[in-house]
Design a protein around this motif. Structure first.
Motif, PDB file in Angstrom:
ATOM      1  N   SER A   1       0.827  -1.203   0.000  1.00 15.29           N
ATOM      2  CA  SER A   1       0.000   0.000   0.000  1.00 15.29           C
ATOM      3  C   SER A   1       0.862   1.254   0.000  1.00 15.29           C
ATOM      4  O   SER A   1       0.491   2.265  -0.601  1.00 15.29           O
ATOM      5  N   GLU A   2       2.011   1.184   0.665  1.00 14.63           N
ATOM      6  CA  GLU A   2       2.910   2.342   0.710  1.00 14.63           C
ATOM      7  C   GLU A   2       3.409   2.727  -0.680  1.00 14.63           C
ATOM      8  O   GLU A   2       3.712   3.889  -0.929  1.00 14.63           O
ATOM      9  N   GLU A   3       3.475   1.755  -1.587  1.00  9.63           N
ATOM     10  CA  GLU A   3       3.943   2.059  -2.932  1.00  9.63           C
ATOM     11  C   GLU A   3       2.915   2.844  -3.743  1.00  9.63           C
ATOM     12  O   GLU A   3       3.220   3.331  -4.825  1.00  9.63           O
ATOM     13  N   LEU A   4       1.710   2.998  -3.208  1.00 16.20           N
ATOM     14  CA  LEU A   4       0.709   3.848  -3.843  1.00 16.20           C
ATOM     15  C   LEU A   4       0.891   5.310  -3.455  1.00 16.20           C
ATOM     16  O   LEU A   4       0.314   6.198  -4.093  1.00 16.20           O
ATOM     17  N   ASP A   5       1.672   5.551  -2.407  1.00 21.55           N
ATOM     18  CA  ASP A   5       1.922   6.930  -1.984  1.00 21.55           C
ATOM     19  C   ASP A   5       2.535   7.720  -3.140  1.00 21.55           C
ATOM     20  O   ASP A   5       3.423   7.234  -3.834  1.00 21.55           O
ATOM     21  N   GLY A   6       2.041   8.899  -3.315  1.00 25.25           N
ATOM     22  CA  GLY A   6       2.587   9.779  -4.342  1.00 25.25           C
ATOM     23  C   GLY A   6       1.940   9.643  -5.703  1.00 25.25           C
ATOM     24  O   GLY A   6       2.199  10.460  -6.590  1.00 25.25           O
ATOM     25  N   ILE A   7       1.100   8.631  -5.908  1.00 28.44           N
ATOM     26  CA  ILE A   7       0.453   8.473  -7.222  1.00 28.44           C
ATOM     27  C   ILE A   7      -0.383   9.713  -7.554  1.00 28.44           C
ATOM     28  O   ILE A   7      -0.429  10.149  -8.694  1.00 28.44           O
TER      29      ILE A   7
ATOM     30  N   GLU B   1       0.262  12.639  -7.041  1.00 28.57           N
ATOM     31  CA  GLU B   1       1.099  13.752  -7.503  1.00 28.57           C
ATOM     32  C   GLU B   1       1.163  13.828  -9.032  1.00 28.57           C
ATOM     33  O   GLU B   1       1.401  14.901  -9.588  1.00 28.57           O
ATOM     34  N   HIS B   2       0.926  12.727  -9.702  1.00 29.32           N
ATOM     35  CA  HIS B   2       0.979  12.747 -11.169  1.00 29.32           C
ATOM     36  C   HIS B   2      -0.140  13.602 -11.759  1.00 29.32           C
ATOM     37  O   HIS B   2       0.148  14.486 -12.578  1.00 29.32           O
ATOM     38  N   PRO B   3      -1.404  13.412 -11.382  1.00 32.92           N
ATOM     39  CA  PRO B   3      -2.410  14.330 -11.921  1.00 32.92           C
ATOM     40  C   PRO B   3      -2.226  15.754 -11.392  1.00 32.92           C
ATOM     41  O   PRO B   3      -2.517  16.725 -12.103  1.00 32.92           O
ATOM     42  N   ARG B   4      -1.726  15.902 -10.168  1.00 36.37           N
ATOM     43  CA  ARG B   4      -1.509  17.264  -9.651  1.00 36.37           C
ATOM     44  C   ARG B   4      -0.444  17.989 -10.451  1.00 36.37           C
ATOM     45  O   ARG B   4      -0.487  19.214 -10.573  1.00 36.37           O
ATOM     46  N   SER B   5       0.489  17.270 -11.043  1.00 35.45           N
ATOM     47  CA  SER B   5       1.591  17.914 -11.767  1.00 35.45           C
ATOM     48  C   SER B   5       1.184  18.456 -13.134  1.00 35.45           C
ATOM     49  O   SER B   5       1.963  19.165 -13.769  1.00 35.45           O
ATOM     50  N   ILE B   6      -0.017  18.165 -13.585  1.00 39.51           N
ATOM     51  CA  ILE B   6      -0.471  18.659 -14.890  1.00 39.51           C
ATOM     52  C   ILE B   6      -0.629  20.178 -14.819  1.00 39.51           C
ATOM     53  O   ILE B   6      -1.290  20.698 -13.910  1.00 39.51           O
ATOM     54  N   THR B   7      -0.053  20.865 -15.771  1.00 37.08           N
ATOM     55  CA  THR B   7      -0.137  22.319 -15.815  1.00 37.08           C
ATOM     56  C   THR B   7      -1.593  22.763 -15.727  1.00 37.08           C
ATOM     57  O   THR B   7      -2.440  22.271 -16.461  1.00 37.08           O
TER      58      THR B   7
END
Length: 160
Positions: A72-78, A80-86
């Protein structure tokens, strides 16, 4: 936005003690399991972005950790990918836990307060990073939360 002088002081002390920042970066951020990348590929395949509102979201189905042999810890930060969209002001990550439960992770940029939004669902956190646990199917929860996130970003939701 939540970094403090204390955090920088700790970093300075670590550097003074001889910690190698490149090695620490590699250990923490620059090495992942193959399963995590496969999971990320699947999650990014669900990406929806609404640039006119600044809303982006991704989802993963129940059983994803078992399917890719990740924790489950490996889901941390996922999220951030949509948040990084301009232009994204609010990013959502929907994780179907099975058994009629969906975990929603919320992140924001700018002046969007996702903690206030998460409280609508009994969740919490802080202005830039919050979460909530909801009852329902992945499709039901996603439909509801995305519709209300649109209204929230338009300034149409005034109650909590």
């Amino acid at each position: 936005s939540n970094t403090s002088p204390r955090a920088h002081g700790i970093a300075a002390a670590l550097l003074a003690a001889g910690v190698n920042p490149e090695e620490m970066y590699r250990r923490i951020y620059a090495q992942v399991s193959l399963g995590r990348l496969q999971l990320l590929r699947e999650a990014l395949g669900t990406l929806v972005s609404e640039p006119d509102l600044g809303l982006s979201h991704i989802s993963v189905d129940a059983g994803v950790t078992e399917r890719y042999d990740v924790t489950s810890e490996e889901l941390d930060g996922i999220v951030e990918h949509p948040r990084s969209i301009t232009g994204t002001r609010m990013a959502l990550f929907f994780r179907d836990l099975g058994y009629g439960k969906v975990k929603v992770s919320l992140r924001s940029t700018g002046d969007v307060d996702v903690q206030r939004f998460a409280r609508r669902y009994g969740g919490g956190g802080h202005r830039k990073a919050s979460g909530a646990m909801m009852t329902g199917s992945l499709d039901q929860v996603r439909t509801q939360v995305v519709a209300e996130a649109r209204a929230y970003l338009r300034g149409e939701l005034t109650d909590e």
